[in-house]
Design a protein around this motif. Structure first.
Motif, short mmCIF file in Angstrom:
data_model
loop_
_atom_site.label_atom_id
_atom_site.label_comp_id
_atom_site.label_asym_id
_atom_site.label_seq_id
_atom_site.Cartn_x
_atom_site.Cartn_y
_atom_site.Cartn_z
N LEU A 90 1.26 5.54 -13.40
CA LEU A 90 0.30 4.22 -12.57
C LEU A 90 0.14 3.39 -13.50
CD1 LEU A 90 -0.35 6.46 -9.34
CD2 LEU A 90 1.43 5.53 -9.75
N ARG A 114 -4.19 -7.25 -17.50
CA ARG A 114 -4.39 -6.29 -16.48
C ARG A 114 -6.00 -5.12 -16.48
NH1 ARG A 114 0.91 -3.65 -14.86
NH2 ARG A 114 0.69 -2.98 -16.86
N ASP A 119 0.83 -1.65 0.29
CA ASP A 119 -0.31 0.27 0.42
C ASP A 119 0.55 1.02 0.15
OD1 ASP A 119 -1.96 -1.31 -0.27
OD2 ASP A 119 -2.88 -0.65 1.43
N ARG A 157 -3.95 0.42 -3.73
CA ARG A 157 -3.43 -0.72 -3.51
C ARG A 157 -2.18 -1.95 -4.50
NH1 ARG A 157 -6.37 -4.85 0.33
NH2 ARG A 157 -5.19 -3.24 1.86
N PHE A 158 -1.22 -1.87 -4.11
CA PHE A 158 -0.38 -2.23 -5.68
C PHE A 158 -0.22 -3.66 -5.23
CE2 PHE A 158 0.76 2.31 -5.36
CZ PHE A 158 0.20 2.37 -6.72
N LEU A 169 8.39 1.67 -6.47
CA LEU A 169 7.06 2.75 -6.24
C LEU A 169 7.94 3.36 -5.60
CD1 LEU A 169 4.38 0.08 -5.72
CD2 LEU A 169 4.49 1.64 -7.57
N VAL A 207 7.77 -3.60 -6.35
CA VAL A 207 7.20 -3.03 -5.88
C VAL A 207 8.08 -1.55 -5.58
CG1 VAL A 207 5.25 -4.44 -5.86
CG2 VAL A 207 6.76 -3.82 -3.37
N VAL A 220 4.02 -4.67 -11.71
CA VAL A 220 2.87 -4.08 -10.67
C VAL A 220 1.78 -3.98 -11.09
CG1 VAL A 220 4.64 -4.03 -9.14
CG2 VAL A 220 3.91 -2.03 -10.09
N PHE A 221 0.47 -3.71 -10.66
CA PHE A 221 -0.07 -3.63 -10.97
C PHE A 221 -1.64 -2.90 -9.92
CE2 PHE A 221 -5.34 -4.75 -11.94
CZ PHE A 221 -5.34 -4.20 -12.27
N LEU A 222 -1.29 -1.70 -10.00
CA LEU A 222 -3.04 -0.99 -9.40
C LEU A 222 -4.02 -1.46 -9.42
CD1 LEU A 222 -3.31 1.58 -7.17
CD2 LEU A 222 -3.74 2.88 -9.51
#
Length: 588
Positions: free
Chosen positions: A239, A330, A220, A273-274, A284, A281, A245-247
């Motif tokens: 983003l 995604r 997070d 939240r990823f 990020l 991550v 990674v994926f939001l």
């Protein structure tokens, strides 16, 4: 042979190769072959499209709707839970699970039966310390064996019954195929109970990647108030297309926003939240405008907002042959893939570049609604939520039971034909609100329906051009001196081999005319040969791709391709021997 016969052979062989190599979906492959023969003048339109006017495809479609109602209401779930004993031995577990699975498959399509049983059986195995690889493959095989008990047990039986009717013979009675199918099923189940625990090795299932600490999959981050991302849209802020990674969600004032669209505006204080591996991550934390949330890595997931899923790719999925990146996974599915399993191995390298195949199992993170959105679509053969019970509608369970019982009673007593009884059942599920019209429509696997209908066209060409007569004559010349059962055994073996490389319905339709002609050549009742073809076309025990239920348990069980033959080859021999021995006894 004439040029029409040679062209038919070439088209049939080409269709088999295309199906075996998964170059195109089964429906497209077989329908394409029919079109080629039609354009070439080998068959007339009434032969090419005879399957679309035959009752078999419509009956199968109606039964898909009835089975979907049972699956949605979860009427089977209490029975499954009740079957979970306190002992952890594999044979005890198999003895509790396999007979109910086989009995259920006698009156319902076995694909939803296995789909309903895989999650609870896997959870039970994990709790009891039993290797799930010793349970799921026998479960699939038991469901296949149960389909041999009645004419509605599998779509193959319905197809063969339709072929008999089209040929001017009596269609199969409701329990007629069970005269041979019941002994085959009993012997097959006994074999599985005795030998499966010793033959099947311990395998590492796909979901084992998520055992233990799941923190490496989630993080997070907080949007810094007044920072460079405050008031900026997700895509504009960079983003949307992050690497690895994926939001998946935005938590704003304790109100989740999911799925997150590219135009969603970020605000200071938003909790993002990823999902992705911890090695991905880390970047990020270096992004301007974001700061780690308190606690940084999460000790777990808020399952009201996010959940893990296991999704198995089927033969008709648009994902086959593509990569996650190419298909835009995604954005298309609003889910993040954290691992891809093939057989019992986790695929290394960048997930976005892995070419997906039939049977691949995706471990992914999404909102809890993912299962409802994609569980009844052809994109995935099986969608199972991990660590929780899948949502059901138990309030409609009684209605679903009444509908199924009504279909069986009407068809078994001859009050209505199987087609009419199935249609009554399908309409009843919608009329009573057990299924919404949209749910009923999506319950029908159109590719299976097209395969069945197109197979009739290829089968008609095999008969019209004399190919069936030539093949049957060759079998009789080769084996006729050994007796009628030798010819019958040869027809069975050919059907078994064919069903492992093409669909079971296509195998039944292509072998049907050969069986009828071969029976006539040796002076046997065609019904005995036809019933053996129906049983053999469903007896797919050698590979994970010969039957849908085998593919469904491939990833969740962590099996290797060769595991199926280890257990399935002796099962095929045993059940084939019973069928060949008994069919002439009951049908002359």
């Amino acid at each position: 042979m004439s040029w029409e016969a040679w062209l038919t052979i070439v088209v049939v062989v080409a269709a088999v190769v295309v199906l075996a190599r998964e170059i195109a979906p089964p429906g497209v492959s077989l329908l394409g072959g029919v079109v080629v023969l039609l354009v070439a003048g080998v068959i007339e339109p009434e032969v090419a499209f005879a399957g679309f006017s035959n009752p078999a495809p419509i009956t199968v479609a109606a039964l898909y709707v009835v089975a979907a109602a049972v699956e949605k209401t979860g009427v089977h779930a209490p029975k499954v839970d009740g079957a979970h004993g306190s002992r952890g031995r594999e044979r005890t577990a198999l003895a509790r699970h396999l007979p109910p699975a086989a009995a259920s498959s006698a009156i319902l399509n076995n694909t939803p039966i296995v789909a309903m049983l895989v999650p609870p059986v896997s959870r039970w195995a994990n709790r009891r310390g039993v290797s799930v690889s010793r349970l799921l493959m026998p479960l699939s095989y038991a469901a296949i064996l149960g389909g041999m008990l009645t004419v509605i047990g599998t779509s193959t039986n319905i197809v063969v019954s339709g072929l008999l009717e089209e040929g001017g013979l009596e269609p199969l009675g409701f329990f007629e195929i069970g005269a041979v199918g019941l002994p085959v099923a009993v012997v097959g189940l006994a074999y599985l109970l005795l030998f499966a625990p010793d033959v099947l090795p311990d395998r590492r299932p796909a979901r084992s990647d998520l055992e233990g600490d799941v923190r490496e999959f989630a993080i997070d981050m907080i949007v810094v108030p007044g920072g460079p991302l405050d008031g900026v849209e997700v895509e504009e802020g960079g983003l949307r297309h992050l690497s690895g990674v994926f939001l998946v969600a935005i938590d704003r004032d304790d109100r989740p926003i999911a799925p997150v669209g590219p135009t969603a505006e970020l605000r200071g204080g938003d909790r993002l939240r990823f999902v992705g591996r911890s090695t991905d991550v880390v970047d990020l934390q270096r992004m301007r405008g974001l700061e780690p949330a308190a606690g940084e890595h999460l000790a777990g997931f808020d399952t009201d907002r996010l959940a893990f899923f296991e999704a198995v790719i089927g033969p008709t999925s648009p994902l086959v042959g593509t990569s996650l990146k190419e298909i835009g996974f995604r954005s298309r599915y609003q889910a993040a893939v954290v691992a891809v399993h093939r057989a019992d191995q986790r695929m290394p390298g960048k997930l976005g570049e892995v070419r997906l195949r039939v049977g691949d199992t995706l471990l992914l993170v999404a909102t809890p609604q993912f299962g409802g959105r994609w569980g009844d679509r052809s994109d995935f053969l099986l969608v199972s939520r991990l660590g929780d019970t899948d949502p059901i509608r138990p309030d409609r369970g009684g209605l679903a039971v009444v509908v199924v019982a009504g279909v069986v009673a009407l068809a078994a007593t001859g009050t209505l034909g199987i087609l009419e009884a199935s249609l009554v059942g399908a309409f009843a599920t919608v009329a009573t609100g057990t299924l919404a019209p949209r749910e009923a429509a999506t319950a029908v696997d159109l590719d299976v329906i097209v395969v069945i209908a197109a197979s009739f066209g290829l089968g008609g060409a095999v008969v019209a051009t004399g190919v069936a007569q030539d093949v049957a004559g060759g079998l009789v010349d080769l084996l006729g001196g050994w007796g009628d059962r030798a010819v019958l055994a040869a027809v069975l073996v050919a059907t078994v081999v064919l069903t492992e490389v093409v669909t079971n319905n296509a195998a039944a339709v292509l072998m049907f005319p050969v069986a009828v002609v071969a029976a006539g050549e040796v002076g046997a009742d065609p019904r005995s040969f036809v019933i053996v073809v129906a049983l053999a076309a469903s007896a797919s025990f050698l590979t994970p791709i010969g039957y849908q239920t085998n593919t469904m348990v491939w990833g969740p069980g962590g099996y290797r391709f060769t595991d199926y033959a280890r257990l399935g080859a002796p099962l095929t021999v045993v059940t084939a021997g019973v069928a060949v021995a008994l069919a002439p006894v009951f049908f002359g």
